[in-house]
Design a protein around this motif. Structure first.
Motif, PDB file in Angstrom:
ATOM      1  N   TYR A 199      17.426 -78.365  89.851  1.00 34.02           N
ATOM      2  CA  TYR A 199      16.203 -78.392  89.064  1.00 34.02           C
ATOM      3  C   TYR A 199      15.132 -79.199  89.772  1.00 34.02           C
ATOM      4  O   TYR A 199      15.399 -80.020  90.648  1.00 34.02           O
ATOM      5  N   VAL A 200      13.906 -78.986  89.354  1.00 34.97           N
ATOM      6  CA  VAL A 200      12.792 -79.805  89.803  1.00 34.97           C
ATOM      7  C   VAL A 200      11.759 -79.807  88.685  1.00 34.97           C
ATOM      8  O   VAL A 200      11.540 -78.781  88.026  1.00 34.97           O
ATOM      9  N   ASN A 202       7.927 -80.139  87.931  1.00 37.15           N
ATOM     10  CA  ASN A 202       6.591 -80.067  88.536  1.00 37.15           C
ATOM     11  C   ASN A 202       6.664 -80.080  90.055  1.00 37.15           C
ATOM     12  O   ASN A 202       6.019 -80.879  90.731  1.00 37.15           O
ATOM     13  N   GLY A 203       7.471 -79.186  90.608  1.00 38.43           N
ATOM     14  CA  GLY A 203       7.595 -79.126  92.059  1.00 38.43           C
ATOM     15  C   GLY A 203       8.226 -77.819  92.493  1.00 38.43           C
ATOM     16  O   GLY A 203       8.419 -76.889  91.712  1.00 38.43           O
ATOM     17  N   THR A 204       8.567 -77.768  93.793  1.00 35.20           N
ATOM     18  CA  THR A 204       9.170 -76.581  94.385  1.00 35.20           C
ATOM     19  C   THR A 204      10.674 -76.770  94.466  1.00 35.20           C
ATOM     20  O   THR A 204      11.154 -77.793  94.944  1.00 35.20           O
ATOM     21  N   LEU A 205      11.415 -75.780  94.008  1.00 41.08           N
ATOM     22  CA  LEU A 205      12.868 -75.863  93.946  1.00 41.08           C
ATOM     23  C   LEU A 205      13.469 -75.569  95.313  1.00 41.08           C
ATOM     24  O   LEU A 205      13.078 -74.639  95.995  1.00 41.08           O
ATOM     25  N   GLY A 206      14.426 -76.394  95.724  1.00 43.35           N
ATOM     26  CA  GLY A 206      15.187 -76.157  96.939  1.00 43.35           C
ATOM     27  C   GLY A 206      16.656 -76.078  96.594  1.00 43.35           C
ATOM     28  O   GLY A 206      17.171 -76.895  95.832  1.00 43.35           O
ATOM     29  N   THR A 240      11.656 -76.270  86.473  1.00 44.06           N
ATOM     30  CA  THR A 240      12.211 -75.083  87.115  1.00 44.06           C
ATOM     31  C   THR A 240      13.697 -75.313  87.363  1.00 44.06           C
ATOM     32  O   THR A 240      14.082 -76.338  87.933  1.00 44.06           O
ATOM     33  N   GLN A 242      17.609 -73.452  88.450  1.00 42.08           N
ATOM     34  CA  GLN A 242      18.346 -72.348  89.043  1.00 42.08           C
ATOM     35  C   GLN A 242      19.832 -72.635  88.877  1.00 42.08           C
ATOM     36  O   GLN A 242      20.285 -73.759  89.120  1.00 42.08           O
ATOM     37  N   PRO A 253      15.184 -68.254  89.614  1.00 41.89           N
ATOM     38  CA  PRO A 253      14.674 -69.488  88.998  1.00 41.89           C
ATOM     39  C   PRO A 253      14.062 -69.202  87.627  1.00 41.89           C
ATOM     40  O   PRO A 253      13.408 -68.183  87.422  1.00 41.89           O
ATOM     41  N   SER A 255      11.522 -70.853  84.840  1.00 41.09           N
ATOM     42  CA  SER A 255      10.483 -71.871  84.633  1.00 41.09           C
ATOM     43  C   SER A 255      10.331 -72.144  83.142  1.00 41.09           C
ATOM     44  O   SER A 255      10.052 -71.219  82.367  1.00 41.09           O
TER      45      SER A 255
END
Length: 551
Positions: A199-200, A202-206, A240, A242, A253, A255
């Motif tokens: 999870y993240v 307010n950001g980009t998931l890696g 976010t 996954q 993902p 959101s």
């Protein structure tokens, strides 16, 4: 009956297997040749545990593959090797491969295809044409999962935007998000099950391969996970998420948008609190060098937030840095500022101003200079003791932030207590700097003790603790506030005095510290890190609770 042992792992349906069979040339067997080192490529594994295995025995749980076409390999000296593969999910454990494969460069490779989703397989090899001339491999096992999981997110603390439900929490408060995963089993097969969620906020998931990477929460047996997060910014936030199943398949993902209202309620100022929730925090690095902010009242090791490794003084992570916190400058707060000394640059003490409730992403550290003037307990200027280094902090063996010399929660920059060449010094605070050094104990040898600063109790009294490394004894020394505004450290003249507990050996607890009152009983508490990196909290210095492994 074949040489392989019967092993029933999966369900009970037939499987179709399309195998590129290599024609076996009429080569004579070479006596005495064995086949060894059976492997499947990619290697079967478990995302939940991070363990990969070919399970070539009767006891190891088979790993999962997320592909339908693994390559099976063995090492051999003979010209050919015979491969056999069984589908253990069918009632009769159907043999789906029985073929000879040429050996090239000491390796035989069988390229498979069309393995059935949700089925379990066993495989074994022999020297071709003359099985008695060489030892066969053990029977190896793997399972196949080709289906991607799904998930949903919900929260009563921060309901989804557009739901019409009023949030139960404010920005700056912890909220619980329930993540429900689904990993549907194919007809007649078995699903690997949801392993974890990445999870993240307010950001980009890696996404990494397994469940050991940062910003990951493991799923329970029913596929559900409870994620506690603190949205720092009021307004619309986006979580976010996954899902990853045990085979390594990841979902699309999801959101989850929610609104965090502005919190206009006044918060009490609590020294030891970094993220502004009025609860002291424990600051420890994770395995990637990020600085974790973990509530001293937490029930596990999940951090409320993380300060990235790149923000450390030398931009190489916080893992080798000494991080102090127990107060703030009166130009901002509440929320402890950080004082940091890097092992890579021990001459310097850095200051990080805490303007954003534990989010230091927009801050640049400033330097804190060591005072060159010394005073006595009555605040009279005196010559600094022999051996005192007034140039930089390189001679200091350890430092703790004891808190403010002002009683109560008045915003104040913390005073320091430090050991230098076995002697004890106090550094009197000013606005984000230190003006004078006060020799506290110049006769006793403090080099064998670990200083601990528990802060003040509910009545505003200060105490200093110390762990004697040789014995594991815990000492407690009362610190009295004087009329001249200084602290009376006379109780620390003899480090061996005032033993209050035993058993805190360096073998049991390599790291021992305190962030203040974590359990809310009005008394400061210890915390410790074990050799296997478990975080243990105490009520005072008793009743240890293992919160689990640190990330």
């Amino acid at each position: 009956m074949t040489l392989r042992h019967a092993r029933r792992i999966g369900g009970a349906t037939a499987a179709a297997l399309a195998v590129g069979l290599l024609a076996a040339p009429g080569a004579a067997a070479v006596p005495g040749n064995a086949v060894t080192d059976p492997k499947a490529l990619p290697t079967p594994g478990s995302a939940a545990t991070g363990v990969r295995t070919d399970a070539c025995d009767d006891t190891t749980a088979p790993g999962w593959l997320e592909v339908a076409n693994p390559v099976l390999t063995v090492s051999a000296a003979s010209p050919q090797v015979r491969f056999k593969v069984w589908d253990d999910s069918t009632p009769e454990h159907d043999k789906v491969v029985d073929t000879a494969v040429d050996v090239t460069g000491g390796t035989a490779r069988l390229a498979t295809s069309g393995l059935a989703d949700g089925h379990s397989y066993s495989w074994q090899t022999w020297p071709a044409y003359d099985p008695g001339s060489g030892k066969p491999t053990p029977t190896c096992h793997f399972r196949v999962d080709l289906t991607h999981p799904g998930l949903s997110v919900s929260s009563t603390d921060f309901p989804e935007s557009g739901s019409g439900t009023t949030p139960g929490k404010y920005a700056g408060e912890n909220g619980v998000f329930t993540i429900q995963g689904l990993d549907a089993a194919p007809a007649g097969g078995q699903a690997s099950g949801v392993a974890c969620y990445q999870y993240v906020l307010n950001g980009t998931l890696g996404v990494g391969w397994d469940c050991a990477s940062g910003h990951t929460v493991k799923a329970g047996a029913d596929g559900t996970a409870q994620l506690t997060l603190k949205p720092k910014d009021w307004g619309t936030n986006i979580l976010t998420v996954q899902a990853m199943d045990d085979a390594g398949n990841v979902s699309q993902p999801v959101s989850y948008s929610f609104y965090a209202p502005w919190d206009s309620r006044p918060k009490p100022a609590v020294p030891g609190d970094v993220d502004g929730d009025a609860v002291p925090d424990i600051l420890l690095p994770d395995a990637q060098g990020n600085l974790q902010i973990i509530s001293a009242a937490a029930e596990d090791t999940t951090p409320t937030s993380v300060v990235p490794a790149r923000l450390a003084p030398l931009h190489a992570g916080w893992q080798d840095d000494l991080v102090l916190h127990r107060g703030w400058a009166n130009v901002h707060g509440p929320g402890d500022d950080l004082l940091v000394r890097s092992q890579g640059n021990p001459q310097v003490l850095y200051s990080y101003a805490n303007w954003q409730k534990g989010d230091f992403s927009g801050e640049y550290p400033t330097l804190v200079y060591k005072p060159s003037r010394c005073i006595d307990a009555a605040a009279n200027t005196i010559p600094c003791p022999e051996g005192y280094n007034d140039e930089d902090w390189s001679g200091v063996d350890q430092i703790v932030a004891v808190g403010s010399r002002h009683k109560g929660s008045t915003p104040a920059w913390p005073g320091l207590l430090a050991v230098e060449n076995g002697k004890l010094y106090a550094y009197v605070e000013a606005l984000r700097s230190y003006q004078v050094a006060q020799p506290v104990a110049t006769s006793g040898d403090w080099s064998g003790y670990d200083l601990i600063a528990p802060g003040q109790d509910a009545a505003g009294n200060l105490t200093v603790w110390a762990r004697e490394r040789a014995t594991g004894a815990l000492h407690a020394y009362p610190v009295v506030r004087q009329d001249n505004g200084l602290l009376d450290f006379s109780a620390l003249a003899d480090p061996s005095a005032n033993v209050v507990a035993t058993g805190f050996t360096t073998a049991a607890y390599p790291t021992l510290g305190s962030s203040g009152d974590g359990d809310g009983d009005g008394k400061p508490d210890l915390w410790a890190v074990t050799p296997d990196r478990h975080l243990v909290t105490f009520s005072g210095w008793s009743a240890p609770t293992d919160l689990g492994a640190l990330r």
